[in-house]
Each structure stands twice: as C-alpha cells, then as structure tokens.
Design a protein around this motif. Structure first.
Motif, PDB file in Angstrom:
ATOM      1  N   ARG A 344      38.943  42.202  49.731  1.00  0.00           N
ATOM      2  CA  ARG A 344      37.779  42.514  48.904  1.00  0.00           C
ATOM      3  C   ARG A 344      38.179  43.343  47.682  1.00  0.00           C
ATOM      4  NH1 ARG A 344      34.897  43.192  53.904  1.00  0.00           N
ATOM      5  NH2 ARG A 344      35.288  45.441  53.814  1.00  0.00           N
ATOM      6  N   VAL A 345      39.099  44.271  47.859  1.00  0.00           N
ATOM      7  CA  VAL A 345      39.566  45.075  46.723  1.00  0.00           C
ATOM      8  C   VAL A 345      40.303  44.185  45.720  1.00  0.00           C
ATOM      9  CG1 VAL A 345      41.121  46.941  46.037  1.00  0.00           C
ATOM     10  CG2 VAL A 345      39.644  47.215  48.030  1.00  0.00           C
ATOM     11  N   LEU A 346      41.144  43.273  46.217  1.00  0.00           N
ATOM     12  CA  LEU A 346      41.862  42.376  45.312  1.00  0.00           C
ATOM     13  C   LEU A 346      40.898  41.510  44.515  1.00  0.00           C
ATOM     14  CD1 LEU A 346      44.834  41.124  47.535  1.00  0.00           C
ATOM     15  CD2 LEU A 346      44.889  42.879  45.770  1.00  0.00           C
ATOM     16  N   ASP A 347      39.866  41.001  45.184  1.00  0.00           N
ATOM     17  CA  ASP A 347      38.892  40.163  44.479  1.00  0.00           C
ATOM     18  C   ASP A 347      38.090  40.981  43.472  1.00  0.00           C
ATOM     19  OD1 ASP A 347      39.640  37.866  45.821  1.00  0.00           O
ATOM     20  OD2 ASP A 347      38.233  38.203  47.462  1.00  0.00           O
ATOM     21  N   ALA A 348      37.724  42.190  43.868  1.00  0.00           N
ATOM     22  CA  ALA A 348      36.891  43.009  42.982  1.00  0.00           C
ATOM     23  C   ALA A 348      37.627  43.403  41.703  1.00  0.00           C
ATOM     24  CB  ALA A 348      36.415  44.255  43.727  1.00  0.00           C
ATOM     25  N   TYR A 349      38.915  43.602  41.768  1.00  0.00           N
ATOM     26  CA  TYR A 349      39.688  44.034  40.598  1.00  0.00           C
ATOM     27  C   TYR A 349      40.537  42.908  40.014  1.00  0.00           C
ATOM     28  CZ  TYR A 349      38.285  48.803  41.629  1.00  0.00           C
ATOM     29  OH  TYR A 349      37.543  49.943  41.850  1.00  0.00           O
ATOM     30  N   LYS A 350      40.228  41.644  40.442  1.00  0.00           N
ATOM     31  CA  LYS A 350      40.905  40.457  39.889  1.00  0.00           C
ATOM     32  C   LYS A 350      42.421  40.540  40.029  1.00  0.00           C
ATOM     33  CE  LYS A 350      37.289  39.226  36.573  1.00  0.00           C
ATOM     34  NZ  LYS A 350      36.270  40.085  37.221  1.00  0.00           N
ATOM     35  N   LEU A 351      42.870  40.928  41.209  1.00  0.00           N
ATOM     36  CA  LEU A 351      44.303  40.998  41.510  1.00  0.00           C
ATOM     37  C   LEU A 351      44.695  40.020  42.610  1.00  0.00           C
ATOM     38  CD1 LEU A 351      44.731  44.884  41.500  1.00  0.00           C
ATOM     39  CD2 LEU A 351      45.540  43.300  39.740  1.00  0.00           C
ATOM     40  N   ARG A 352      43.809  39.115  42.978  1.00  0.00           N
ATOM     41  CA  ARG A 352      44.047  38.253  44.138  1.00  0.00           C
ATOM     42  C   ARG A 352      45.166  37.237  43.869  1.00  0.00           C
ATOM     43  NH1 ARG A 352      40.952  36.817  48.588  1.00  0.00           N
ATOM     44  NH2 ARG A 352      42.341  35.806  50.072  1.00  0.00           N
ATOM     45  N   TYR A 353      45.246  36.718  42.648  1.00  0.00           N
ATOM     46  CA  TYR A 353      46.203  35.643  42.364  1.00  0.00           C
ATOM     47  C   TYR A 353      47.184  36.096  41.284  1.00  0.00           C
ATOM     48  CZ  TYR A 353      42.830  32.822  44.913  1.00  0.00           C
ATOM     49  OH  TYR A 353      41.992  32.343  45.869  1.00  0.00           O
ATOM     50  N   ASP A 354      48.412  35.604  41.402  1.00  0.00           N
ATOM     51  CA  ASP A 354      49.420  35.953  40.401  1.00  0.00           C
ATOM     52  C   ASP A 354      49.417  34.925  39.277  1.00  0.00           C
ATOM     53  OD1 ASP A 354      50.566  33.710  41.489  1.00  0.00           O
ATOM     54  OD2 ASP A 354      52.469  34.649  42.018  1.00  0.00           O
ATOM     55  N   ARG A 355      50.407  34.994  38.405  1.00  0.00           N
ATOM     56  CA  ARG A 355      50.470  34.117  37.230  1.00  0.00           C
ATOM     57  C   ARG A 355      50.543  32.651  37.615  1.00  0.00           C
ATOM     58  NH1 ARG A 355      50.687  30.790  34.139  1.00  0.00           N
ATOM     59  NH2 ARG A 355      51.473  30.716  31.985  1.00  0.00           N
ATOM     60  N   ASP A 356      51.166  32.312  38.734  1.00  0.00           N
ATOM     61  CA  ASP A 356      51.327  30.924  39.169  1.00  0.00           C
ATOM     62  C   ASP A 356      50.228  30.466  40.095  1.00  0.00           C
ATOM     63  OD1 ASP A 356      53.739  30.696  37.745  1.00  0.00           O
ATOM     64  OD2 ASP A 356      54.826  31.683  39.364  1.00  0.00           O
ATOM     65  N   GLY A 357      49.185  31.260  40.278  1.00  0.00           N
ATOM     66  CA  GLY A 357      48.073  30.864  41.136  1.00  0.00           C
ATOM     67  C   GLY A 357      48.306  31.094  42.614  1.00  0.00           C
TER      68      GLY A 357
END
Length: 447
Positions: A344-357
């Motif tokens: 949830r924290v990754l999704d909230a701060y847009k850190l879930r995916y890296d440059r390659d998806g």
C-alpha cells in the motif's frame, strides 16, 4: 500342470485345469503368453509354432513395443525417495512444488509413456504444448481499464517443470530403467538479455523510508505499532541485505550489537537461517538504530476477541486494558506480515514499479543493498559472502547494470598523436630512375 517344449525349448506348452493348451515364449527378454485354442496336443504344437514364428516376425519389424516401466511409476518412486532423502534439507514448500508440477502438468502429458519414450523430441513437444496453455489468469480489470490478455506460462515456470522432469529421469537412471538422460536443453535458445532485478535507486530508497516514516507518524492507534515496525523493517533490510524469509526466521537472540574493530563503528552481527542453512551477516551501521527501536518497542497485546472489544468501545462499556509486552530473546524480530502494508505504501507513493515495469517487493530491499554496496566500491567477493550467494550471481544480476563498475579512465584511452612518416620517394612507372642513385640505367632495363 502338464508341460511340453517345442523348438528346442523356445516355446513351452502347458495345460492347467482346462482342456485347452496354452503356450508361452520369451522375445527380447519379455515373456509372452497365448492360448492355442486346441485341446489336442499335436494340433496345439502346430498352433504354438505358428504363433511363435509370427511373434518373432513382428518383433523384428518393430511392431511389438518393449514392455517397460511407465513414467507414472517412476514419478511415484521419485516422490517416495525425494521426501525421505531430503527431509530437513529442502523446505516443505519446495517438495510440494515438485508434487504439484507432476500432478498438474507432467503426469497428464508423460504418464502413460514408457520411460525410454521420454526423448528430447517429446520434451520439446511438451514445451510447445505448455506454450499453448494459459498461465495464471490476470487480475480482474477495474472500471475503465482494458482487460489484460491471458499469457502463457513464464520461462521460469517452464524451467521449474523441466527441473522436476529431470529429477524423475535421474531416478530412472539410478534404478537402471534408463540407460542415458535425454537432452533437455531448450533448442533455438539465444543468449538472454542483460536484465536487472527490481531495486530502489538511492533517491528512490530515500523516498521509500521517508514515506514509511510519514505513514508511521500518521497511523492511528490501532495500526501505529505495525506502521512503525514496517518503517524499521525497510531500514533494517536495506542495511543488511537479508532475504525476506531469513528476516522472518530471525529471533532477537540471533542478533548482537558489536563494535567493529576495523572501522570502530557499531554494527550488527546476525546469525542467519534460510535456504542456504545457517550463515552469518554483518550489517551496515545504519541497521543499529532501527534494531534498538525494535528492542525498545512494546507490542500491544489485546485480550479477548478484537471484534468484541470494538463493540464494547462503541457502546461505551468498560474494556480490558491493553497489555504491552517487550520482546524476549526467543521472539521474532518482525512478528506478523508487513506485505500488504508495504504494498500500500509503494502504491501510494508511486514506487511499486521500476523503469522496466517490474514490480518491487520486499526482496527488492536485498537487491538495493547489494547494488548500493557495489556503487560504493565494496569488494564483490565480500558482498557475496555477506549475502550468502555467489560472485557469479552478483555479476550476472547486479554488477552488469551498475555504472560505477565501469572505469572510464580504462575505457576512454586515446593514443598519443605522433608525427607522420616523411615520404622519402614515390615510385611511378618509368620515373623510378629520377629518384634513386642508380642513374636510371638499371631501371630502364626493367621497363
């Protein structure tokens, strides 16, 4: 039971309780039996001789398949051996994975075949068969989003299935049911791309632990303890490089705060238990303060059911006080599961995916630790020992995409510019005598 032999003992005639004679013979080490359908011995001998000669002709023409143990039987033997021999050395989840791959995919395709019929071509047919099937179905699309297409099984899934198949064939080889292993390598395979595992760059890692800090500060009383645990989990993992399962197995008695003799800084000495057995890890100094917070943070222990407690609070009734328990040496460092809150924290701060998806997980914190150590110039062999992995794995998945591993001074080499050689003479057809000391007589003769 009456018995007779014909053709120099190659065919046996026998009669049991019935009046009809039966015959038996051995072809290529396999016993065959049939009824002559005759009750007279002379006629039975003629019928048995015709049956034997016909059987030999069919065997020479390759029309009789060799009777051998089936793939299903070998798979049963493999499951019995694997569980007994690897008990305590392989996780239950890995052993169960072999059973599932056999039950869902390998047995339905190879089960009725003889073990020698599992050839390299048949394995390639299996790959093609699995490529036409669908893997895990994608998540249901949200409103306004397009439905993702169903994809075939990934390369790693097929690799795991071929590993299970190889183990079954090795079982047949050990028992003498197979003379040699077929070639199980994937044909037409090219060299794979250089890809890196999802990690957090230094700027993204800073944004992550700042996000978990803000999340912990803004959490309500009910979730505050879990949010603070998550913040320390991120800092602890980013400064130790542990695998998530190793961190889950950690107890407080496995961690010791020491002062490093070489640097004079406080670090953690950790006794790690994971997929590589028991190993040791020395942390970065940044892991000490989060661990001290873990030691000093009491866990709220709620007596009774949480639902009943909430109902009493809504009605204004008296509830039992919450007891706070400090961690004991045998308690785990990170009780519970922080996966959902972490995602949830990754999704909230847009850190879930890296440059390659690629989706980041808790494992990405280990990748972040290794990459940051490489960027700081740490010795790759020492990193491999501290992370309980091999130098080859680090060079393949981490060092290949770290720009600090490239030495620009060794790459951008330029040669010093030298003066060009002075042209002494130019020799053309018919003009050589003008430029040499021979006077031109000899050159004229050459012309």
């Amino acid at each position: 039971m009456t018995r007779h032999e014909i053709l120099s003992g190659k065919v046996q005639l026998y009669r049991r309780t019935t009046r009809v004679w039966h015959c038996s013979a051995s072809i290529n080490g396999v016993q065959h039996r049939a009824s002559t359908k005759e009750d007279d011995l002379a006629l039975a001998k003629v019928a048995a001789e015709d049956w034997y000669l016909n059987l030999r002709g069919m065997a020479r023409a390759g029309l009789i398949q060799k009777k051998e143990i089936s793939f299903d039987k070998v798979a049963d033997q493999f499951e019995r051996e694997y569980v007994a021999i690897t008990e305590g050395q392989r996780s239950e989840r890995w052993v169960e994975g072999h059973r599932m791959r056999l039950r869902l995919h390998l047995r339905p395709f190879f089960g009725n075949l003889g073990i020698s019929e599992v050839t390299a071509g048949k394995v390639q047919d299996y790959r093609v068969h699995r490529a036409g099937q669908s893997g895990r179905k994608p998540a249901r699309a949200k409103d306004g989003e397009a439905q993702k297409p169903i994809r075939p099984p990934s390369r790693s899934t097929l690799h795991d299935e071929i590993v299970t198949l190889r183990q079954v064939l090795k079982t047949a080889l050990r028992h003498g049911w197979l003379t040699a292993l077929p070639d199980l390598s994937a044909p037409y395979r090219t060299q794979g791309k250089v890809v890196h595992r999802p990690w957090f760059s230094p700027a993204e890692y800073k944004a992550l632990y700042q996000a978990t800090r803000e999340h912990a500060q803004g959490a309500g009383p009910r979730h505050r303890w879990s949010a603070e645990q998550l913040h320390d989990f991120v800092l602890f993992m980013g400064n130790t490089g542990l695998r998530p399962d190793e961190a889950k197995n950690l107890q407080h008695r496995d961690v010791t705060i020491v002062r490093d003799a070489a640097t004079g800084e406080e670090i953690l000495e950790i006794e790690v238990r994971g997929k590589r057995g028991v190993g040791y890890c020395k942390s970065m100094p940044g892991a000490v303060f989060p661990y001290k917070r873990l030691l000093s943070r009491p866990k709220p222990v709620v007596t009774g059911r949480q639902v009943e407690r909430l109902r009493k609070e809504r009605r204004g009734e008296t509830v039992d006080p919450i007891v706070e328990a400090y961690p004991e040496p045998q308690d785990p460092l990170f009780p519970g599961d922080q996966v959902k809150m972490f995602n949830r924290v990754l999704d909230a701060y847009k850190l879930r995916y890296d440059r390659d998806g690629q989706a980041r997980t808790a494992y990405s914190l280990r990748h972040t630790y290794i990459c940051m150590r490489l960027m700081e110039g740490a010795d790759i062999y020492q990193i491999a020992k501290n992370c309980r992995t091999s130098v080859e794995m680090i060079e393949r998945f981490y060092a290949a995409h770290i720009k600090n591993t490239l030495d620009a001074s060794a790459i951008n080499v330029r040669r010093a510019r030298h003066a060009q050689n002075e042209i002494i003479e130019k020799v053309f057809h018919g003009e050589a005598g003008k430029h040499d000391g021979t006077g031109g007589q000899q050159n004229a003769e050459w012309d």
